[in-house]
Motif scaffolding. Structure first.
Motif: not given
Length: 386
Positions: A206-209, A252-259, A262-268, A291-294
């Motif tokens: 994760r990249i906060e916030p 290029a892809l932008q990964p987003l972490g979906l809360s 059990s952790g984060e599911d990645i969305r591209v 969501v977070w930038l990853m």
């Protein structure tokens, strides 16, 4: 290849240019002349696919179920290929298999997932899993998985991958029996009298916030934190202006972490609209989600590969893995070039204690365990059998 009493699992690979020969070579290596229940075939779209399947059929006999998909690269115990074929096979009285296929309707993709899940009907094995291979370009992949989940419920895990076409993004293919399909989902129900383990890991951080998805519909994100989504992602990446800057002209892809619990599911997120200031990917991002930038480096992705394998075998009740099916994101391949691919294969070999494995690089991964939605990206999903 490995066997435990009445169950066996083997893998094979081939880079032969002749398609029939490639199918036969890889299948022969995996099967070793044994009576076969199921064969999993992962092949490049560059092959003559009917000829390749005929080569596989020569080695497995008329009664084995053949399933699989086209790829963005193939992987196995011996390494990776691009333009080749990888095969996994299993057999013995300890396994039960049944397969079904369904055409994906754009108006009702859930129905296809539910129809493929009918492969489970009649299975009474203590341990069961539904392995899915779906067209990666049909749209709304999450709906296909939701349809399967609706049909089977929480008691049976789902794993698999979305078919690719060597980065052409034109047409993918799925295999069942001796047929080559497109625009379809294939389900193989696998029952076993031994434990089954599933691992899901990606290695991204994760990249906060975090950000709140304040407006979305399916895979389209309109607003993040109440602002146009494209503007927010550009600012968070220290950029300004156009979607082309964020996605580097589609390279290029932008990964987003979906809360998730059990952790984060990645969305591209892979595209945006300069006029509407929106962005989108291939899987749904629910409105209201956090969501977070990853971010991730090579070592983090290698650690993720090892953890996926470790998690899968940890669920085998202390038994050693007989063999493993692997569904690895094509985006991870792109991020592990220049030696990283070989390092990932070695990390998997080590984590699996040299148990045989085979699989493919996908347009998205399927793993529904512990309540996760089921669709993943930039992730390695492993299915271990004991």
């Amino acid at each position: 290849m490995q066997s435990i009493l009445h169950r066996w699992f083997g893998v094979g690979q081939s880079s032969a240019p002749d398609s029939r020969k490639a199918g036969s070579e890889a299948a022969a290596e995996a099967i070793g002349g044994r009576e076969t229940k199921a064969v999993f075939v992962f092949a490049s779209v560059a092959h003559d696919l009917p000829a390749l399947l005929s080569g596989v059929r020569l080695e497995c006999g008329p009664d084995a179920e053949i399933v699989g998909a086209t790829t963005m690269g193939e992987l196995g115990s011996a390494g990776t290929t691009s333009g080749g074929v990888a095969v996994a096979a299993l057999g013995g009285d300890g396994f039960t298999v049944q397969a079904r296929a369904a055409r994906i309707s754009r108006n009702d993709p859930r129905a296809a997932g539910a129809a493929a899940a009918e492969a489970l009907h009649g299975l009474d094995d203590e341990n069961q899993v539904l392995v899915l291979f779906a067209d990666g370009l049909s749209g709304q992949p999450h709906e296909i998985v939701r349809g399967a989940y609706t049909a089977v419920g929480a008691g049976v895990p789902l794993v698999g991958g979305f078919a690719a076409d060597d980065r052409r993004f034109q047409q993918t293919y799925q295999f069942i029996g001796d047929e080559v399909l497109t625009g379809s989902v294939v389900g193989l129900a696998l029952g076993s009298d031994g434990p089954i383990g599933i691992g899901v890991a990606h290695g991204w951080r994760r990249i906060e916030p975090p950000m709140v998805v304040t407006k979305s519909s399916g895979p389209h994100i309109y607003q993040l934190d109440g602002e146009p989504a494209l503007d927010v992602l550009l600012r968070r990446n220290n950029l300004e202006g156009s979607a082309d800057q964020l996605f580097n002209g589609g390279r290029a892809l932008q990964p987003l972490g979906l809360s998730r619990r059990s952790g984060e599911d990645i969305r591209v997120i892979h595209a945006g609209d300069d006029e509407a200031r929106t962005v989108w990917g291939t899987a749904d991002v629910p409105q209201g989600a956090l969501v977070w930038l990853m971010e991730g480096d090579r070592q983090a992705m290698l650690d993720g590969a090892a953890w996926s394998c470790t998690e899968a075998i940890a669920r085998l009740d202390g038994l050693p893995p007989l063999g493993v099916l692997a569904f690895d994101c094509g985006g991870r391949w792109a991020g592990l070039v220049e030696g990283g691919i070989e390092q990932e294969i070695q990390a998997m070999r080590t984590a699996l204690s040299d148990a045989p494995f085979a699989g493919f690089y996908t347009l998205g991964e399927i793993a529904r365990v512990r309540g996760a939605l089921g669709t993943h990206a930039l992730t390695l999903v492993t299915l271990a059998l004991a």
